[in-house]
Design an enzyme around this catalytic site. Structure first.
Site, PDB file in Angstrom:
ATOM      1  N   ILE A 103       9.400  62.996  15.683  1.00 47.93           N
ATOM      2  CA  ILE A 103      10.422  61.848  15.237  1.00 47.93           C
ATOM      3  C   ILE A 103      11.640  62.308  15.040  1.00 47.93           C
ATOM      4  O   ILE A 103      12.064  63.108  14.504  1.00 47.93           O
ATOM      5  CB  ILE A 103       9.751  61.388  13.583  1.00 47.93           C
ATOM      6  CG1 ILE A 103       8.490  60.979  13.700  1.00 47.93           C
ATOM      7  CG2 ILE A 103      10.826  60.384  13.178  1.00 47.93           C
ATOM      8  CD1 ILE A 103       8.185  59.771  14.569  1.00 47.93           C
ATOM      9  N   LYS A 104      12.764  61.464  15.565  1.00 46.86           N
ATOM     10  CA  LYS A 104      13.980  61.659  15.787  1.00 46.86           C
ATOM     11  C   LYS A 104      14.719  61.051  14.506  1.00 46.86           C
ATOM     12  O   LYS A 104      14.788  59.759  14.573  1.00 46.86           O
ATOM     13  CB  LYS A 104      14.761  60.956  16.939  1.00 46.86           C
ATOM     14  CG  LYS A 104      14.794  61.888  18.200  1.00 46.86           C
ATOM     15  CD  LYS A 104      15.229  61.085  19.426  1.00 46.86           C
ATOM     16  CE  LYS A 104      16.371  61.655  20.028  1.00 46.86           C
ATOM     17  NZ  LYS A 104      16.853  60.801  21.339  1.00 46.86           N
ATOM     18  N   TYR A 105      15.450  62.022  13.550  1.00 47.89           N
ATOM     19  CA  TYR A 105      16.336  61.522  12.616  1.00 47.89           C
ATOM     20  C   TYR A 105      17.646  61.877  12.938  1.00 47.89           C
ATOM     21  O   TYR A 105      18.025  63.112  13.531  1.00 47.89           O
ATOM     22  CB  TYR A 105      15.878  62.356  11.293  1.00 47.89           C
ATOM     23  CG  TYR A 105      14.577  61.792  10.870  1.00 47.89           C
ATOM     24  CD1 TYR A 105      14.096  60.567  10.497  1.00 47.89           C
ATOM     25  CD2 TYR A 105      13.374  62.718  10.738  1.00 47.89           C
ATOM     26  CE1 TYR A 105      12.799  60.338   9.915  1.00 47.89           C
ATOM     27  CE2 TYR A 105      12.214  62.291  10.342  1.00 47.89           C
ATOM     28  CZ  TYR A 105      11.936  61.299   9.952  1.00 47.89           C
ATOM     29  OH  TYR A 105      10.780  60.945   9.430  1.00 47.89           O
ATOM     30  N   ILE A 149      10.782  59.928  19.338  1.00 48.83           N
ATOM     31  CA  ILE A 149      10.691  58.605  19.162  1.00 48.83           C
ATOM     32  C   ILE A 149      11.910  58.570  18.003  1.00 48.83           C
ATOM     33  O   ILE A 149      11.927  59.157  16.989  1.00 48.83           O
ATOM     34  CB  ILE A 149       9.469  57.914  18.594  1.00 48.83           C
ATOM     35  CG1 ILE A 149       8.547  58.279  19.653  1.00 48.83           C
ATOM     36  CG2 ILE A 149       9.682  56.373  18.364  1.00 48.83           C
ATOM     37  CD1 ILE A 149       7.038  58.110  18.930  1.00 48.83           C
TER      38      ILE A 149
END
Ligand code: E4P
Length: 300
Positions: A124-126, A95
């Site tokens: 979690i996509k950074y 996400i």
């Protein structure tokens, strides 16, 4: 969109043995279900702001003139990943935080913490920027699984490795093959180079080959034993139609651009010493922002 299953005998669906986990690159649970029926399994899912903007329900809301506030957009994103969550295996759902070029690590982290609580299998996509890496570093310390996206260089991947050392669960790094091809480079080289570099590491970073646009890209990712590969439904459908081929020992990838040379890098350096800035990472962030804002703006 409605998907129809045809011409795929059940016996062929799940007989393929793969080293790479297969993820669907998309933003629609119906599509993921369709791919799962085709393949017999789906290990995970990647999403991003552009893919969420293309979700049929989001598009329907926008085209019907419903004004989506930022909160509603986030609620839609949550609804989408919650629908996909039970369909996929242990590679989870990536996400992506909403970030522009000025978003700070603290702002990304705040979103990351909230998004991580949406589903039990979130990553979690950074973005692979200094601020994104700070957020990723802090996230792994808090036990938040991460996927560092928009990776276009071996130096960036080395920085991901160094910034996330000590992570208790695998950290994903996503090199973008197709977007490198678009610039006249042989994008798959980056996947191979990162795999080669990480072979000297402690194994905490897994390579997720992304921006996959062809069966050849997919086969190359298998060939270099990328831990994960994400591909759009149409590519996975095509792969199934071709009988789910795997690369043999004699597999040769036909280069599509100039070679990306391997660099000897010291993974033990502090992450800030690597060259993290990349023009394509900036461009990618700007495109995600544009697609995300377009849904809000046209809804107004
Ligand atoms: C996945 O994590 C990426 O967001 C995706 O593969 C990007 O693909 P594209 O370059 O085709 O947009």
């Amino acid at each position: 969109m409605t998907y129809a299953l045809k011409n795929f005998p059940a016996t062929e669906k799940s007989s393929v043995r793969l080293i790479s986990k297969i993820l669907v690159d998309g933003g629609d649970a119906e599509e993921t279900r369709y791919v799962k029926d085709l393949l017999g399994f789906v290990d995970g899912q990647t999403t991003n702001p552009s893919l969420i903007a293309k979700n049929p329900e989001v598009k329907r809301l926008v085209s019907s003139g419903h004004s989506l506030t930022e909160e509603e957009e986030i609620a839609e994103y949550r609804k989408i990943v919650r629908a996909i969550s039970p369909l996929v295996g242990d590679a989870g759902i990536s996400i992506e935080v909403f970030a522009d070029l000025d978003t700070t690590a603290q702002q990304m982290l705040k979103q990351g913490r909230e998004m991580f609580a949406w589903i039990p299998n979130a990553y979690i996509k950074y973005p692979c920027t200094s601020e994104g890496l700070k957020a990723a570093q802090r996230s792994v310390a808090e036990g938040i699984r991460v996927n560092v996206t928009l990776c276009f260089s071996q130096q960036q991947a080395a920085a991901v490795y160094a910034a996330t050392k000590g992570a208790k669960t695998p950290v994903y790094v996503s090199p973008f093959v197709g977007r490198l091809d678009d610039t006249g480079q042989n994008g798959v080289d980056l996947v191979g180079n990162i795999k080669r570099m990480l072979a000297k590491g402690d194994g905490h970073v897994h390579v997720l080959a992304a921006s996959i646009r062809s069966i050849q890209h997919l086969l190359y990712a298998f060939h270099v034993k990328a831990e994960l590969v994400t591909a759009p439904a149409r590519i996975l459908e095509q792969w199934t139609k071709e009988g789910m081929p795997l690369p043999g020992d004699d597999f040769v990838y036909k280069a599509v651009g100039s070679e990306i040379l391997y660099q000897e890098l010291d993974l033990e350096q502090p992450w800030e010493r690597f060259k993290i800035q990349h023009a394509l990472t900036r461009k990618g962030i700007q495109k995600f922002v544009e697609d995300y804002r377009a849904t809000l703006r046209s809804a107004g």
